[in-house]
Design an enzyme around this catalytic site. Structure first.
Site, PDB file in Angstrom:
ATOM      1  N   GLY A   1       0.796  -1.232   0.000  1.00  0.00           N
ATOM      2  CA  GLY A   1       0.000   0.000   0.000  1.00  0.00           C
ATOM      3  C   GLY A   1       0.819   1.268   0.000  1.00  0.00           C
TER       4      GLY A   1
ATOM      5  CB  THR B   1      -5.025  -0.481  -8.568  1.00  0.00           C
ATOM      6  OG1 THR B   1      -3.881  -0.973  -7.853  1.00  0.00           O
ATOM      7  CG2 THR B   1      -4.773   0.961  -8.982  1.00  0.00           C
TER       8      THR B   1
ATOM      9  CE  LYS C   1      43.410  23.678  14.188  1.00  0.00           C
ATOM     10  NZ  LYS C   1      42.826  25.004  13.904  1.00  0.00           N
TER      11      LYS C   1
ATOM     12  CG  LEU D   1     -12.083  24.604 -25.772  1.00  0.00           C
ATOM     13  CD1 LEU D   1     -11.258  25.857 -25.489  1.00  0.00           C
ATOM     14  CD2 LEU D   1     -12.159  24.337 -27.268  1.00  0.00           C
TER      15      LEU D   1
ATOM     16  N   GLY E   1     -11.409  16.877 -17.328  1.00  0.00           N
ATOM     17  CA  GLY E   1     -10.463  16.279 -16.387  1.00  0.00           C
ATOM     18  C   GLY E   1     -11.158  15.999 -15.077  1.00  0.00           C
TER      19      GLY E   1
ATOM     20  CE  LYS F   1      -8.114  24.350 -14.568  1.00  0.00           C
ATOM     21  NZ  LYS F   1      -6.655  24.464 -14.288  1.00  0.00           N
TER      22      LYS F   1
ATOM     23  CG  ASP G   1       1.251  18.932 -14.178  1.00  0.00           C
ATOM     24  OD1 ASP G   1       1.807  17.820 -14.310  1.00  0.00           O
ATOM     25  OD2 ASP G   1       0.023  19.087 -14.263  1.00  0.00           O
TER      26      ASP G   1
END
Length: 762
Positions: free
Chosen positions: A232, A243, A347, A459, A462, A482, A576
């Site tokens: 995991g 999944t 030293k 256009l 997502g 958007k 990104d």
């Protein structure tokens, strides 16, 4: 005889001859065997030669098969794409070059491509931002002491071994593993219950301590999980959907850790390390006045070397080019003196002290011995070559420091004021057309944008929502709207990223970045009214062509490089990059879109949120080491590879495998033949595992990319002036021509209202 001895008898050969004949026979036999051995040797040599020929033939055939396989895969990809189009047209097969689909064909067919043809599009992923200003349910500040859970030493060892066996986790620092073990807590499950359920969001990593677990996809049994195995792990990187399911076949005990604690551990250990190193460097007289960004680069270059008692770290009289900081343990300094045969103790140095700093300036003949006084002495090390490449030569720094030291008393507010003045000048450069458009949309209702706008087409779609092509009612003025579902933003804790995108786009003005004109909000959505770039997505063209030639790839890379140059000067990291986030305007010039993962960071600072697209994320993002502008240069290298081949270099059957491939690195990867020597060199230099070694992140910055041999002769001035013809030139019939975009089905239903109020300042 009296002594009882017996006289030996002479042996006789059966044929009556003496033993001498037996010796002759043996000699003959040896001769015969030697002859046979020589014959066998000759036969072996002949067979080895034949085997060598066969191996050479096999090697050639293997290379040929690999080339044919690659070509076949590319043609299959292109065939499938074209068949999708043919299927939607209901017509006869299209005939197109395997290397290049003309733009006219893309224009005629792209509007007919169904949504399933976007399955190859790559999606971004993100963890919750580290600063959650707009999350009204954010947890209290992390406390490591409160997160620790008591365990005995044997349990700690078993958990540690389990984590270190994991392909991903074994790459973490030992201290990070140790802290993870300290914070893992017990979770018990009854027989028949599910530890993980397919399709549900994941938040925990587990180690199986007792019992039996099995893994299912749907009803299909995939495998069982052995004791003391980690599973995991993807869920601790970011919010993802499981999944597969993991079911308890018996009663089981696990040790678990959630994502929030894991990410705090990663950030806490890395920040503590950086702060310690920074304090060490500030104590070095040569380095103490360097600005933060230079210090950060030195910190990232430091390597740790270990020595045992009696080991010589430096020898008197040797030439040296390395600078050392003592991070752990003690060393003694000895030196040759008159009247003594042996070097005398001068030293002792302890943690935090340093030696060899002159080596950063010039060749240094060591004037003393440095010897480890105990085992496991740790030194932080940087050599002059690395220092010069990443930070600058001493002469360059001296020139820089003259101005820097003269202004040491200048406070941060004045420095920020200077930057804001620079931004003011940029805003002055806005075109008259953009100012007029901003003034026009400023009059629209802030909560009902579609009173003044009508939707022409979709256009893009997502997980966040949709991008609609809209026009002002009764006018021929178009925008891209958007539309972001507020409920989705709250569920995925992405409020900070949405606000960041708004703030960043509002201050940008570059021909290589999409423009933001206005924002709106209602009960279901927040909206961004953007510049409409109707030349289509770069990803769609790449999908249809399979790959780009070098001139086209160079043009695309140059547009992105100019965008990065502009962003980085403003202190903005993009995070990104991918073909899906590059869109073309009417002239065929590329613009960056989707600034959801972009962030403004201070000079010399890092950020920690895991975000990006799996195939494009840099190693330091995966390992939660903190990252800066260098992740954009990594992604630029991945983009060059994908443009030239059609696929990114790192792609596994699942995201975790992709990340493990990235962590193995690009250094030993074999490149396909279609990538020639110069772009291969650029890719490898952009995709160095160590961020400080990446092209673009060295002392000359992004100019090193512009001056790379692959881009020799490129017309950068023509690109910036937009006088350079684009190889992706588009022909649009008007301001609402959307024929270069794929066709999308209408949205099914409306999202629920989201009324928490996080968007009150949007």
């Amino acid at each position: 005889m009296g002594n009882g001895s017996v006289k030996p008898k002479h042996s006789k050969h059966p044929d009556g001859h003496s033993g001498n004949l037996t010796t002759d026979a043996l000699r003959n036999k040896v001769t015969e065997l030697e002859r046979e051995l020589r014959r066998k040797d000759a036969e072996i040599q002949e067979r080895e030669y034949h085997l060598k020929e066969l191996r050479e033939q096999l090697s050639k055939q293997t290379v040929a098969i690999a080339e044919l396989t690659e070509e076949l895969q590319n043609k299959c990809i292109q065939l499938n794409k074209l068949q999708d189009v043919v299927h939607m047209q209901g017509g006869s097969p299209l005939q197109a070059s395997p290397d290049k689909v003309p733009l006219e064909v893309h224009r005629k067919t792209s509007g007919l491509v169904s949504l399933h043809s976007r399955r190859g599009a790559k999606a971004g992923v993100s963890a919750e931002p580290t600063t959650r200003t707009y999350d009204l349910n954010k947890p209290p500040e992390f406390s490591f002491e409160k997160a620790r859970v008591r365990k005995d030493s044997s349990e700690k060892k078993l958990i540690t071994d389990a984590l270190n066996k994991n392909q991903f986790l074994k790459r973490l620092d030992p201290q990070q593993i140790k802290d993870m073990v300290e914070c893992m807590y017990g979770r018990n499950y009854q027989q028949g219950s599910y530890i993980i359920k397919q399709g549900e969001p994941g938040n925990h990593i587990f180690v199986l301590a007792e019992g039996r677990l099995e893994v299912f996809q749907g009803e299909k049994l995939l495998s069982s999980i052995p004791m003391w195995t980690t599973f995991g792990e993807l869920a601790i990187l970011y919010n993802c959907t499981r999944t597969a399911s993991v079911k308890a076949i018996t009663n089981v005990k696990t040790w678990a850790l959630d994502r929030e604690v894991f990410q705090n551990i990663m950030r806490r250990t890395a920040q503590a390390r950086d702060e310690q190193y920074r304090n060490f460097l500030r104590s070095v007289s040569l380095l103490k006045n360097l600005p933060e960004d230079k210090l950060t680069k030195i910190i990232d270059c430091l390597e740790v070397e270990y020595y045992d008692k009696g080991d010589y770290i430096i020898r008197e009289g040797e030439e040296g080019s390395t600078f050392f900081i003592l991070a752990k343990g003690k060393v003694k300094v000895t030196q040759s003196t008159e009247g003594h045969d042996q070097p005398q103790l001068i030293k002792t140095l302890q943690k935090g002290e340093y030696f060899g700093e002159k080596a950063l300036i010039s060749d240094d003949v060591r004037s003393a011995n440095i010897i480890a006084e105990e085992n496991d002495v740790a030194c932080l090390v940087i050599d002059r070559e690395t220092f010069n490449q990443t930070v600058g030569t001493f002469e360059e720094l001296q020139k820089y420091l003259e101005g820097y030291v003269a202004n040491l008393n200048r406070d941060d507010e004045k420095r920020h004021a200077k930057r804001s003045m620079s931004n003011w000048k940029l805003s002055k450069a806005l075109s008259l057309e953009m100012i007029q458009l901003k003034e026009k949309v400023a009059r629209f209702s802030s909560s009902s944008p579609f009173q003044n706008l009508e939707i022409i087409a979709t256009l893009g779609v997502g997980g966040f929502g949709r991008v609609e092509l809209v026009k002002v009612k009764n006018e021929n003025v178009a925008f891209a709207m958007k539309c972001i579902r507020k409920k989705h933003i709250v569920d995925t804790k992405q409020q900070e990223h949405v606000y960041s995108e708004k703030r960043i786009l509002e201050e940008l003005c570059s021909p290589f970045i999409v423009k933001l004109y206005r924002t709106f909000k209602d009960n279901k959505y927040v909206y961004m009214l953007l510049e409409a770039c109707l030349g289509g997505e770069l990803w769609s063209i790449l999908r249809d062509r399979g790959s780009f030639d070098e001139p086209t790839s160079k043009f695309c890379v140059a547009c992105v490089t100019e965008a990065f140059d502009y962003l980085h000067r403003l202190g903005i990291i993009y995070r990104d990059l991918k073909p899906e986030n590059l869109i073309l305007d009417a002239e065929g010039y590329l613009k960056l879109v989707d600034f959801g993962f972009a962030k403004k960071i201070g000079s010399g600072q890092k950020t920690w949120t895991f975000c990006g697209t799996p195939e494009y994320v840099a190693p330091e993002v995966i390992l939660n080491k903190g990252h800066d502008f260098s992740v954009d240069f990594w992604s630029l290298g991945i983009l060059v590879y994908e443009l030239l081949t059609g696929n990114p270099p790192f792609s596994g059957v699942d995201q975790m495998m992709t990340y493990n491939l990235i962590l193995k690195g690009i250094e030993k990867m074999d490149f396909p033949r279609k990538i020639t020597r110069r772009p291969e060199d650029l890719i490898r230099r952009l995709c160095r595992q160590n961020p400080t070694e990446r092209l673009g992140n060295l002392k000359n910055g992004i100019n090193d990319i512009k001056k790379h041999r692959w881009l020799n002769g490129f017309n950068w001035e023509g690109l910036k002036a937009r006088s350079l013809p684009s190889p992706l030139q588009r022909e649009l019939k008007g301001p609402i021509d959307h024929s270069y975009f794929d066709k999308y089905p209408p949205e099914k239903g409306m999202p629920p209202d989201e009324l928490s109020g996080w968007d009150k300042d949007f």
